[in-house]
Enzyme design. Structure first.
Site, PDB file in Angstrom:
ATOM      1  N   ASP A  30       0.830  -1.209   0.000  1.00 50.06           N
ATOM      2  CA  ASP A  30       0.000   0.000   0.000  1.00 50.06           C
ATOM      3  C   ASP A  30       0.865   1.262   0.000  1.00 50.06           C
ATOM      4  O   ASP A  30       1.974   1.260   0.528  1.00 50.06           O
ATOM      5  CB  ASP A  30      -0.919  -0.033   1.239  1.00 50.06           C
ATOM      6  CG  ASP A  30      -2.071   0.954   1.118  1.00 50.06           C
ATOM      7  OD1 ASP A  30      -2.379   1.387  -0.011  1.00 50.06           O
ATOM      8  OD2 ASP A  30      -2.668   1.287   2.161  1.00 50.06           O
ATOM      9  N   ASN A  32       1.223   3.456  -2.921  1.00 50.23           N
ATOM     10  CA  ASN A  32       1.722   3.900  -4.232  1.00 50.23           C
ATOM     11  C   ASN A  32       1.215   5.298  -4.590  1.00 50.23           C
ATOM     12  O   ASN A  32       1.967   6.144  -5.076  1.00 50.23           O
ATOM     13  CB  ASN A  32       1.259   2.945  -5.339  1.00 50.23           C
ATOM     14  CG  ASN A  32       1.860   1.568  -5.208  1.00 50.23           C
ATOM     15  OD1 ASN A  32       2.731   1.346  -4.373  1.00 50.23           O
ATOM     16  ND2 ASN A  32       1.406   0.641  -6.038  1.00 50.23           N
ATOM     17  N   ARG A  34       0.059   7.735  -2.652  1.00 46.77           N
ATOM     18  CA  ARG A  34       0.632   8.805  -1.821  1.00 46.77           C
ATOM     19  C   ARG A  34       2.095   9.063  -2.179  1.00 46.77           C
ATOM     20  O   ARG A  34       2.554  10.197  -2.172  1.00 46.77           O
ATOM     21  CB  ARG A  34       0.495   8.454  -0.327  1.00 46.77           C
ATOM     22  CG  ARG A  34      -0.875   8.803   0.231  1.00 46.77           C
ATOM     23  CD  ARG A  34      -1.128   8.116   1.530  1.00 46.77           C
ATOM     24  NE  ARG A  34      -1.434   6.702   1.329  1.00 46.77           N
ATOM     25  CZ  ARG A  34      -1.496   5.799   2.304  1.00 46.77           C
ATOM     26  NH1 ARG A  34      -1.226   6.154   3.544  1.00 46.77           N
ATOM     27  NH2 ARG A  34      -1.818   4.543   2.035  1.00 46.77           N
ATOM     28  N   TRP A  35       2.823   8.031  -2.501  1.00 45.90           N
ATOM     29  CA  TRP A  35       4.230   8.182  -2.892  1.00 45.90           C
ATOM     30  C   TRP A  35       4.325   9.120  -4.101  1.00 45.90           C
ATOM     31  O   TRP A  35       5.149  10.033  -4.132  1.00 45.90           O
ATOM     32  CB  TRP A  35       4.804   6.804  -3.230  1.00 45.90           C
ATOM     33  CG  TRP A  35       6.256   6.775  -3.554  1.00 45.90           C
ATOM     34  CD1 TRP A  35       7.293   6.595  -2.686  1.00 45.90           C
ATOM     35  CD2 TRP A  35       6.850   6.916  -4.859  1.00 45.90           C
ATOM     36  NE1 TRP A  35       8.492   6.610  -3.365  1.00 45.90           N
ATOM     37  CE2 TRP A  35       8.248   6.817  -4.697  1.00 45.90           C
ATOM     38  CE3 TRP A  35       6.342   7.133  -6.136  1.00 45.90           C
ATOM     39  CZ2 TRP A  35       9.142   6.908  -5.762  1.00 45.90           C
ATOM     40  CZ3 TRP A  35       7.225   7.229  -7.202  1.00 45.90           C
ATOM     41  CH2 TRP A  35       8.611   7.108  -7.013  1.00 45.90           C
ATOM     42  N   SER A  75      -7.653  -5.258  -5.205  1.00 47.93           N
ATOM     43  CA  SER A  75      -8.769  -5.805  -4.439  1.00 47.93           C
ATOM     44  C   SER A  75     -10.079  -5.680  -5.204  1.00 47.93           C
ATOM     45  O   SER A  75     -10.188  -4.876  -6.148  1.00 47.93           O
ATOM     46  CB  SER A  75      -8.892  -5.071  -3.095  1.00 47.93           C
ATOM     47  OG  SER A  75      -9.390  -3.769  -3.300  1.00 47.93           O
ATOM     48  N   THR A  76     -11.078  -6.435  -4.764  1.00 52.97           N
ATOM     49  CA  THR A  76     -12.430  -6.298  -5.329  1.00 52.97           C
ATOM     50  C   THR A  76     -12.857  -4.831  -5.264  1.00 52.97           C
ATOM     51  O   THR A  76     -13.426  -4.285  -6.218  1.00 52.97           O
ATOM     52  CB  THR A  76     -13.422  -7.155  -4.492  1.00 52.97           C
ATOM     53  OG1 THR A  76     -12.917  -8.483  -4.397  1.00 52.97           O
ATOM     54  CG2 THR A  76     -14.802  -7.157  -5.097  1.00 52.97           C
ATOM     55  N   ASN A  78     -11.018  -2.216  -5.270  1.00 52.22           N
ATOM     56  CA  ASN A  78     -10.233  -1.323  -6.132  1.00 52.22           C
ATOM     57  C   ASN A  78     -10.893  -1.091  -7.493  1.00 52.22           C
ATOM     58  O   ASN A  78     -10.552  -0.131  -8.189  1.00 52.22           O
ATOM     59  CB  ASN A  78      -8.803  -1.843  -6.332  1.00 52.22           C
ATOM     60  CG  ASN A  78      -7.926  -1.734  -5.101  1.00 52.22           C
ATOM     61  OD1 ASN A  78      -7.027  -2.551  -4.874  1.00 52.22           O
ATOM     62  ND2 ASN A  78      -8.154  -0.721  -4.273  1.00 52.22           N
ATOM     63  N   TRP A  79     -11.874  -1.929  -7.876  1.00 56.69           N
ATOM     64  CA  TRP A  79     -12.595  -1.667  -9.131  1.00 56.69           C
ATOM     65  C   TRP A  79     -13.333  -0.330  -9.074  1.00 56.69           C
ATOM     66  O   TRP A  79     -13.675   0.239 -10.108  1.00 56.69           O
ATOM     67  CB  TRP A  79     -13.615  -2.781  -9.433  1.00 56.69           C
ATOM     68  CG  TRP A  79     -13.018  -4.087  -9.856  1.00 56.69           C
ATOM     69  CD1 TRP A  79     -13.047  -5.259  -9.166  1.00 56.69           C
ATOM     70  CD2 TRP A  79     -12.317  -4.376 -11.088  1.00 56.69           C
ATOM     71  NE1 TRP A  79     -12.402  -6.253  -9.874  1.00 56.69           N
ATOM     72  CE2 TRP A  79     -11.954  -5.744 -11.052  1.00 56.69           C
ATOM     73  CE3 TRP A  79     -11.966  -3.609 -12.212  1.00 56.69           C
ATOM     74  CZ2 TRP A  79     -11.253  -6.368 -12.092  1.00 56.69           C
ATOM     75  CZ3 TRP A  79     -11.269  -4.232 -13.242  1.00 56.69           C
ATOM     76  CH2 TRP A  79     -10.921  -5.584 -13.179  1.00 56.69           C
ATOM     77  N   ARG A 204      -4.902  -1.712   8.928  1.00 58.81           N
ATOM     78  CA  ARG A 204      -6.120  -2.476   8.649  1.00 58.81           C
ATOM     79  C   ARG A 204      -5.825  -3.577   7.643  1.00 58.81           C
ATOM     80  O   ARG A 204      -4.768  -3.605   7.010  1.00 58.81           O
ATOM     81  CB  ARG A 204      -7.251  -1.562   8.170  1.00 58.81           C
ATOM     82  CG  ARG A 204      -6.914  -0.724   6.951  1.00 58.81           C
ATOM     83  CD  ARG A 204      -8.118   0.102   6.474  1.00 58.81           C
ATOM     84  NE  ARG A 204      -7.726   1.028   5.427  1.00 58.81           N
ATOM     85  CZ  ARG A 204      -7.443   2.319   5.624  1.00 58.81           C
ATOM     86  NH1 ARG A 204      -7.529   2.848   6.825  1.00 58.81           N
ATOM     87  NH2 ARG A 204      -7.076   3.080   4.616  1.00 58.81           N
TER      88      ARG A 204
HETATM   89  C1  IPE Z   1      -5.543  -2.647  -0.166  1.00 61.90           C
HETATM   90  O1  IPE Z   1      -5.150  -1.326  -0.373  1.00 61.90           O
HETATM   91  C2  IPE Z   1      -5.556  -3.357  -1.471  1.00 61.90           C
HETATM   92  C3  IPE Z   1      -4.251  -3.551  -2.102  1.00 61.90           C
HETATM   93  C4  IPE Z   1      -3.087  -3.268  -1.593  1.00 61.90           C
HETATM   94  C5  IPE Z   1      -4.300  -4.130  -3.409  1.00 61.90           C
HETATM   95  P1  IPE Z   1      -6.219  -0.155  -0.499  1.00 61.90           P
HETATM   96  O2  IPE Z   1      -5.450   1.105  -0.621  1.00 61.90           O
HETATM   97  O3  IPE Z   1      -7.178  -0.458  -1.573  1.00 61.90           O
HETATM   98  O4  IPE Z   1      -6.979  -0.254   0.898  1.00 61.90           O
HETATM   99  P2  IPE Z   1      -7.839   0.817   1.684  1.00 61.90           P
HETATM  100  O5  IPE Z   1      -8.910   1.277   0.745  1.00 61.90           O
HETATM  101  O6  IPE Z   1      -6.938   1.929   2.075  1.00 61.90           O
HETATM  102  O7  IPE Z   1      -8.356   0.073   2.869  1.00 61.90           O
HETATM  103  C1  IPE Z   2      -1.543   0.282  -3.377  1.00 69.02           C
HETATM  104  O1  IPE Z   2      -1.331   1.643  -3.382  1.00 69.02           O
HETATM  105  C2  IPE Z   2      -1.796  -0.271  -4.755  1.00 69.02           C
HETATM  106  C3  IPE Z   2      -3.187  -0.666  -4.994  1.00 69.02           C
HETATM  107  C4  IPE Z   2      -4.151  -0.653  -4.113  1.00 69.02           C
HETATM  108  C5  IPE Z   2      -3.517  -1.109  -6.341  1.00 69.02           C
HETATM  109  P1  IPE Z   2      -2.528   2.679  -3.382  1.00 69.02           P
HETATM  110  O2  IPE Z   2      -2.860   2.988  -4.801  1.00 69.02           O
HETATM  111  O3  IPE Z   2      -3.646   2.217  -2.537  1.00 69.02           O
HETATM  112  O4  IPE Z   2      -1.839   3.939  -2.731  1.00 69.02           O
HETATM  113  P2  IPE Z   2      -2.477   4.939  -1.656  1.00 69.02           P
HETATM  114  O5  IPE Z   2      -2.915   4.091  -0.505  1.00 69.02           O
HETATM  115  O6  IPE Z   2      -3.601   5.647  -2.320  1.00 69.02           O
HETATM  116  O7  IPE Z   2      -1.346   5.845  -1.304  1.00 69.02           O
HETATM  117 MG    MG Z   3      -4.060   2.412  -0.560  1.00 70.41          MG
END
Ligand code: IPE
Ligand code: IPE
Ligand code: MG
Length: 258
Positions: A30, A32, A34-35, A75-76, A78-79, A204
């Protein structure tokens, strides 16, 4: 797969007891977005820069004898992200699989995937299948990508399968035990993770491996995924090795198991 060693990395690695490394480590990659935002770049740049830490984690895990590494990649839930971000992630997956598959194979990596793979774009499914078929005979480490995965999706699927088998008379109530449930989840055949790592400072689980992590040790770091390196993995393993895993028992029982 060779990356230059830093002294901290080397030192940490030497402190790891090879006889007590976890068999299976699961990682919620997790941070990416914000980075990238911290650098004034688009979130997608964070995902692009999230590939190198995957290489490092895989190499690092292999070097210390980890047999299973499971990475939460999509994740589901993330769609629900903006379409452009989802499309970019899927494209990155196809390109990365294509460019990395020979190296994975040379390094003895068996690629596996869990999740609702039918929901992935056809090109992704194809690239994934090709890479999995190509590496199917490898034994050194199993790399499982969780794609379009969520634990509740998996548990629902399992419950429907059980209900259907009962309805059709294939099994009875007494056949349902913990072993049978584990065997019906998409992680079937993979030992449950002893260590779960999450980056980016969030504390979490976000719908990852709920059944399987019942007794996993949890390790959180504020490091954003694109900055994650072998040394962080080794810190997590060292921390794991210092923990007392009691599984409900008392310390005295662990010292004198009768
Ligand atoms: C969890 O990260 C899913 C993956 C790393 C693929 P998210 O960034 O989607 O989780 P939440 O929404 O902050 O809980
Ligand atoms: C994790 O990084 C990658 C995926 C969930 C696909 P995020 O994209 O969730 O990055 P943040 O949490 O928004 O910084
Ligand atoms: Mg994230």
């Amino acid at each position: 797969m060779n990356t230059p060693h830093t002294s901290t990395e080397q030192e940490l690695r030497e402190r790891i007891d090879p006889a007590r490394v976890p068999v299976h480590i699961a990682v919620i990659m997790d941070g990416n977005g914000r980075w990238a935002e911290n650098k004034g770049e688009h979130r997608v740049q964070g995902h692009v820069n999230g590939v190198q830490p995957i290489r490092e984690t895989l190499t690092g895990a292999t070097e210390i004898g980890i047999k299973y590494l499971t990475l939460y990649a999509f994740s589901t839930e993330n769609w629900s992200r903006p379409k452009a971000e989802v499309d970019a992630l899927m494209e990155l997956l196809v390109n990365t699989l294509a460019s990395e598959v020979s190296e994975l194979h040379e390094n003895g990596v068996r690629l596996n995937a869990i999740g609702d793979l039918d929901s992935l774009p056809v090109g992704c499914r194809g690239a994934l299948k090709k890479a999995m078929d190509h590496t199917a005979g490898n034994m050194r480490i199993t790399l499982t990508l969780a794609l379009s995965y969520s634990a509740r999706w998996d548990i629902l699927r399992m419950v429907r399968g059980v209900a259907n088998d009962i309805k059709e008379g294939r099994i009875g109530m007494h056949d349902i035990d913990e072993k049978a449930i584990s065997a019906r989840l998409s992680t079937s055949g993979i030992p449950h993770p002893e260590l779960l790592v999450r980056t980016s400072g969030e504390h979490r689980i976000s719908n990852f491996l709920l059944w399987e992590i019942a007794y996993a040790e949890l390790w959180f770091t504020p490091v954003l995924w694109p900055d994650f390196r072998k040394e962080h993995l080794y810190q997590a393993v060292l921390d794991f090795q210092q923990r007392e895993r009691r599984f409900g028992r008392t310390r005295e029982q662990l010292q004198d198991p009768q």
